[in-house]
Design a protein around this motif. Structure first.
Motif, PDB file in Angstrom:
ATOM      1  N   SER A  28       0.823  -1.335  -0.010  1.00  0.00           N
ATOM      2  CA  SER A  28       0.049   0.109   0.149  1.00  0.00           C
ATOM      3  C   SER A  28       0.925   1.236   0.110  1.00  0.00           C
ATOM      4  CB  SER A  28      -0.896   0.141   1.277  1.00  0.00           C
ATOM      5  OG  SER A  28      -1.744  -1.359   1.164  1.00  0.00           O
ATOM      6  N   SER A  56       3.217  -7.915   3.186  1.00  0.00           N
ATOM      7  CA  SER A  56       3.560  -7.980   1.788  1.00  0.00           C
ATOM      8  C   SER A  56       4.550  -9.064   1.211  1.00  0.00           C
ATOM      9  CB  SER A  56       3.972  -6.676   1.440  1.00  0.00           C
ATOM     10  OG  SER A  56       2.942  -5.612   1.640  1.00  0.00           O
ATOM     11  N   LEU A  62      -0.022 -14.836  -5.480  1.00  0.00           N
ATOM     12  CA  LEU A  62      -0.935 -14.553  -6.514  1.00  0.00           C
ATOM     13  C   LEU A  62      -1.288 -13.139  -7.087  1.00  0.00           C
ATOM     14  CD1 LEU A  62      -3.220 -17.583  -5.731  1.00  0.00           C
ATOM     15  CD2 LEU A  62      -1.512 -17.654  -6.997  1.00  0.00           C
ATOM     16  N   THR A 371      -2.771  -7.464  -5.410  1.00  0.00           N
ATOM     17  CA  THR A 371      -3.174  -7.300  -6.892  1.00  0.00           C
ATOM     18  C   THR A 371      -3.666  -5.922  -6.869  1.00  0.00           C
ATOM     19  OG1 THR A 371      -3.747  -9.566  -6.678  1.00  0.00           O
ATOM     20  CG2 THR A 371      -4.391  -8.402  -8.496  1.00  0.00           C
TER      21      THR A 371
HETATM   22  C1  LIG Z   1      -1.852 -15.232   4.222  1.00  0.00           C
HETATM   23  C2  LIG Z   1      -2.284 -13.981   3.133  1.00  0.00           C
HETATM   24  C3  LIG Z   1      -2.061 -14.312   1.985  1.00  0.00           C
HETATM   25  C4  LIG Z   1      -2.294 -13.422   0.734  1.00  0.00           C
HETATM   26  N1  LIG Z   1      -2.136 -13.544  -0.565  1.00  0.00           N
HETATM   27  C5  LIG Z   1      -2.364 -12.648  -1.483  1.00  0.00           C
HETATM   28  C6  LIG Z   1      -2.294 -13.045  -2.689  1.00  0.00           C
HETATM   29  O1  LIG Z   1      -2.037 -14.104  -3.283  1.00  0.00           O
HETATM   30  N2  LIG Z   1      -2.724 -11.906  -3.434  1.00  0.00           N
HETATM   31  C7  LIG Z   1      -3.183 -10.718  -3.315  1.00  0.00           C
HETATM   32  O2  LIG Z   1      -3.395 -10.003  -4.194  1.00  0.00           O
HETATM   33  N3  LIG Z   1      -2.935 -10.428  -2.083  1.00  0.00           N
HETATM   34  C8  LIG Z   1      -2.751 -11.332  -1.034  1.00  0.00           C
HETATM   35  N4  LIG Z   1      -2.861 -11.114   0.374  1.00  0.00           N
HETATM   36  C9  LIG Z   1      -3.198  -9.477   0.564  1.00  0.00           C
HETATM   37  C10 LIG Z   1      -1.826  -8.784   0.483  1.00  0.00           C
HETATM   38  O3  LIG Z   1      -0.705  -9.442   0.947  1.00  0.00           O
HETATM   39  C11 LIG Z   1      -2.016  -7.477   1.472  1.00  0.00           C
HETATM   40  O4  LIG Z   1      -3.366  -6.876   1.291  1.00  0.00           O
HETATM   41  C12 LIG Z   1      -0.979  -6.466   1.420  1.00  0.00           C
HETATM   42  O5  LIG Z   1       0.557  -7.094   1.501  1.00  0.00           O
HETATM   43  C13 LIG Z   1      -0.993  -5.508   2.422  1.00  0.00           C
HETATM   44  O6  LIG Z   1       0.073  -4.446   2.359  1.00  0.00           O
HETATM   45  P1  LIG Z   1       0.015  -3.273   3.272  1.00  0.00           P
HETATM   46  O7  LIG Z   1       1.089  -2.417   2.708  1.00  0.00           O
HETATM   47  O8  LIG Z   1      -1.216  -2.711   3.484  1.00  0.00           O
HETATM   48  O9  LIG Z   1       0.452  -3.899   4.492  1.00  0.00           O
HETATM   49  P2  LIG Z   1       2.169  -4.213   5.065  1.00  0.00           P
HETATM   50  O10 LIG Z   1       2.744  -5.274   3.986  1.00  0.00           O
HETATM   51  O11 LIG Z   1       1.996  -5.034   6.365  1.00  0.00           O
HETATM   52  O12 LIG Z   1       3.030  -3.014   5.070  1.00  0.00           O
HETATM   53  C14 LIG Z   1       2.720  -2.135   6.199  1.00  0.00           C
HETATM   54  C15 LIG Z   1       4.320  -1.392   6.406  1.00  0.00           C
HETATM   55  O13 LIG Z   1       3.881  -0.576   7.390  1.00  0.00           O
HETATM   56  C16 LIG Z   1       5.209  -0.599   8.368  1.00  0.00           C
HETATM   57  N5  LIG Z   1       4.886   0.343   9.538  1.00  0.00           N
HETATM   58  C17 LIG Z   1       4.187  -0.086  10.689  1.00  0.00           C
HETATM   59  N6  LIG Z   1       4.024   0.957  11.375  1.00  0.00           N
HETATM   60  C18 LIG Z   1       4.903   2.042  10.957  1.00  0.00           C
HETATM   61  C19 LIG Z   1       5.578   2.944  11.391  1.00  0.00           C
HETATM   62  N7  LIG Z   1       5.134   3.501  12.738  1.00  0.00           N
HETATM   63  N8  LIG Z   1       6.492   3.898  10.939  1.00  0.00           N
HETATM   64  C20 LIG Z   1       6.768   3.532   9.819  1.00  0.00           C
HETATM   65  N9  LIG Z   1       6.589   2.182   9.019  1.00  0.00           N
HETATM   66  C21 LIG Z   1       5.414   1.383   9.777  1.00  0.00           C
HETATM   67  C22 LIG Z   1       5.401  -2.039   8.690  1.00  0.00           C
HETATM   68  O14 LIG Z   1       6.545  -2.253   9.295  1.00  0.00           O
HETATM   69  C23 LIG Z   1       5.117  -2.471   7.375  1.00  0.00           C
HETATM   70  O15 LIG Z   1       6.167  -2.979   6.525  1.00  0.00           O
HETATM   71  C24 LIG Z   1      -2.633 -11.979   1.315  1.00  0.00           C
HETATM   72  C25 LIG Z   1      -2.585 -11.552   2.441  1.00  0.00           C
HETATM   73  C26 LIG Z   1      -2.346 -12.804   3.587  1.00  0.00           C
HETATM   74  C27 LIG Z   1      -2.427 -12.339   5.036  1.00  0.00           C
END
Ligand SMILES: Cc1cc2nc3c(=O)[nH]c(=O)nc-3n(C[C@H](O)[C@H](O)[C@H](O)COP(=O)(O)OP(=O)(O)OC[C@H]3O[C@@H](n4cnc5c(N)ncnc54)[C@H](O)[C@@H]3O)c2cc1C
Length: 523
Positions: A28, A56, A62, A371
């Motif tokens: 994100s 992530s 996938l 995705t």
């Molecule tokens: C088991 C599983 C399988 C999945 N499989 C798929 C799939 O096959 N295909 C698909 O499209 N989606 C899939 N998803 C969904 C996808 O992985 C997530 O929607 C996506 O990775 C979320 O990304 P994010 O950036 O929101 O969160 P994160 O990847 O968790 O990123 C948030 C980041 O913020 C950082 N952070 C937190 N607090 C602070 C702070 N105070 N200061 C600075 N940084 C901070 C954290 O360290 C972290 O790195 C899956 C999810 C799961 C759990």
């Protein structure tokens, strides 16, 4: 490429507030940062640990519309995701590829039902289709998936979807962001929000490597902190509603022999109504995932007993035998930051995303899936630009080629090297200059010493875990092998980063403690 010390110096020298400051270096945050920099906004991204350290790097890998969401009749989500799947393949062919899936059917009714559903799925993808779905005879199903349970098997349905390399995709986004003039830094945590007259004007930050604290001003701050979303929201002086529901998913990695081929298995409905995949990955097989609500977020979630039992039972059901403990090469879990909805089970919660703007102007992006990261970034920056009154510039990311993009990925290059895309030639130069870097890190891992040096020099890897979990996937592929490779990686990384002996020893110890959690412990 700027070294970390230079980036920190550069941050200290900024008199002007940043246009956009992003908290979080997962899908994100990186998606929003690339979107922002591509529009020409001066953008900074801070990540508390490492890029993709959170959810992530823990996905099923996938790039898909989500057959399950089709069954839930969330057609908009499926359509959006299928379109984004097409953009991801087009803009990062070194990181995304087509994968064939087979759904085995054990009754005539399910054969027709899945056949029809997957035809609709294929039609919805329109010009972004990855290939046609088709019915398979019982014999052909068994040819493609030799080890699956034969009793009562009627046939199967073959369809196409995308597979990608999640953590490498994140690194490619980070490098794309830098190529666009953005500034990204890992191991810098947002510890507070700066406010003036009730408006967010920046963050207080801490360098987690040396403890230094500093303030960073910005016209708009984006909270893209995944499962930590509520922590950042609670730094805001205005009260906020609970926005997040967290659910955990676990995967096992088994030897490649479990699938015996290049076709993935998809079970659309397990005994408790979930979707289960077994997919080929770097010569091994990933099986997952589960969906268990959890009440607190963790950076290193551990598989619950019931998740392990669920996976063991379903592997036995569909592959005819339970894997021996020694065959489970790695166990990893990730947590989904889902948009909360009262009363719904987490497996039923929508994978749509939500952009919230707090009274202070803090912009929060949550929910979604890997995705749809680009679309999420676009929606987030549209709102952020309004909040900060930035010049209105349309999105430029639909056709934006990511770092490493190449016209036609070369034949015969293994997928764990293809992820470097056009940088592969430079990686080859590195080991040509220092042939010792061609040695494998471990006989059971595909990675070479040169990947460690590359990660330190060009990909901001700071720790053994960064190298073995996210620049390579050693820890996720084979936890025991990764632990055995770690001392040599640690020495090489220490040399590259000019670390002290004490730091090297401490970092290695930390990695080994974390890695233990990926080694399967008997149920
Ligand atoms: C088991 C599983 C399988 C999945 N499989 C798929 C799939 O096959 N295909 C698909 O499209 N989606 C899939 N998803 C969904 C996808 O992985 C997530 O929607 C996506 O990775 C979320 O990304 P994010 O950036 O929101 O969160 P994160 O990847 O968790 O990123 C948030 C980041 O913020 C950082 N952070 C937190 N607090 C602070 C702070 N105070 N200061 C600075 N940084 C901070 C954290 O360290 C972290 O790195 C899956 C999810 C799961 C759990």
């Amino acid at each position: 490429m700027m070294e970390r010390a230079e980036i920190l110096r550069h941050l200290g020298e900024q008199a002007e507030p940043w246009d956009v400051l992003v908290i979080g270096g997962g899908a994100s945050g990186l998606g929003a940062a690339v979107e922002s920099a591509a529009r020409g906004y001066r953008t900074l991204l801070v990540e508390r640990v490492d890029f993709a350290k959170g959810t992530s790097s823990r996905s099923t890998k996938l790039v898909h519309g989500g057959v399950r969401y089709l069954e839930q009749l969330n057609i908009t989500l499926v359509l959006d995701a299928l379109r984004e799947r097409g953009h991801m393949l087009q803009n990062a062919p070194h990181l995304v590829h087509d994968l064939s899936f087979v759904v085995p059917a054990y009754s005539r009714l399910s054969l027709s039902y899945y056949g029809l559903g997957l035809k609709v799925y294929e039609r919805l993808s329109g010009r972004h289709s990855f290939g046609r779905s088709k019915f398979l005879s019982r014999e052909r199903t068994l040819q493609l998936l030799p080890p699956i349970a034969r009793d009562g098997l009627r046939g199967g349905v073959l369809y196409h979807d995308g597979q990608f390399d999640d953590a490498r995709y994140a690194i490619s986004l980070m490098r794309t962001f830098q190529d666009l003039g953005g500034t990204a830094i890992n191991y810098v945590e947002a510890t507070g929000l700066m406010e003036r007259n009730g408006k967010t004007i920046g963050i207080s930050a801490r360098d987690t490597e040396d403890g230094a604290v500093f303030d960073l001003q910005a016209k708009v701050v984006i909270n893209a902190s995944g499962t930590h979303t509520e922590n950042i929201l609670s730094m805001d002086s205005a009260p906020h509603e609970a926005v997040l529901a967290v659910s955990q998913g676990t995967h096992f990695v088994l030897p490649g022999g479990f699938l015996e081929g290049k076709t993935a298995l998809m079970i659309p409905k397990t005994t408790d109504g979930r979707v289960l995949f077994a997919i080929p990955w770097h010569g091994s097989t990933i099986v997952g995932t589960t969906d268990e609500p959890v009440d607190h977020a963790s950076d290193e979630p551990r598989a619950l007993l019931k998740e392990k039992s669920f996976l063991l039972d379903h592997i036995a059901r569909y592959f005819g035998r339970r894997p021996a403990a020694g065959e489970i090469q790695s166990v990893w879990s990730g947590q989904r930051p889902l948009v909360r909805s009262s009363g719904a089970k987490t497996s039923q919660l929508s994978r749509d995303h939500r952009v919230l703007v707090s009274e202070s102007g803090l912009v929060t992006i949550t929910g979604g899936k890997w995705t749809t990261y680009r679309r999420m970034g676009q929606d987030t920056i549209d709102r952020a630009a309004e909040v900060a009154s930035l010049a209105k510039i349309p999105s430029r990311t639909v056709d934006l080629k990511l770092h490493g993009w190449m016209d036609t990925p070369p034949e015969g290059v293994p997928e764990w090297e293809l992820v470097y895309g056009s940088d592969l030639a430079l990686l080859n130069n590195l080991s040509d200059e220092e042939p010792d870097l061609n040695a494998l890190l471990h006989p059971s891992l595909p990675y070479k010493r040169r990947e460690v040096v590359w990660a330190a020099r060009y990909e901001m890897a700071r720790t053994v875990e960064d190298v073995l979990a996210r620049r390579t996937h050693a820890l996720f592929l084979n936890a025991r092998a990764a632990m055995e490779a770690a001392p040599a990686v640690s020495k090489l990384l220490g040399r590259e980063l000019k670390r002290s002996e004490a730091w090297i020893a401490q970092d290695l110890e930390r990695f080994l403690a974390t890695a233990k959690g990926y080694v399967y412990a008997e149920v």
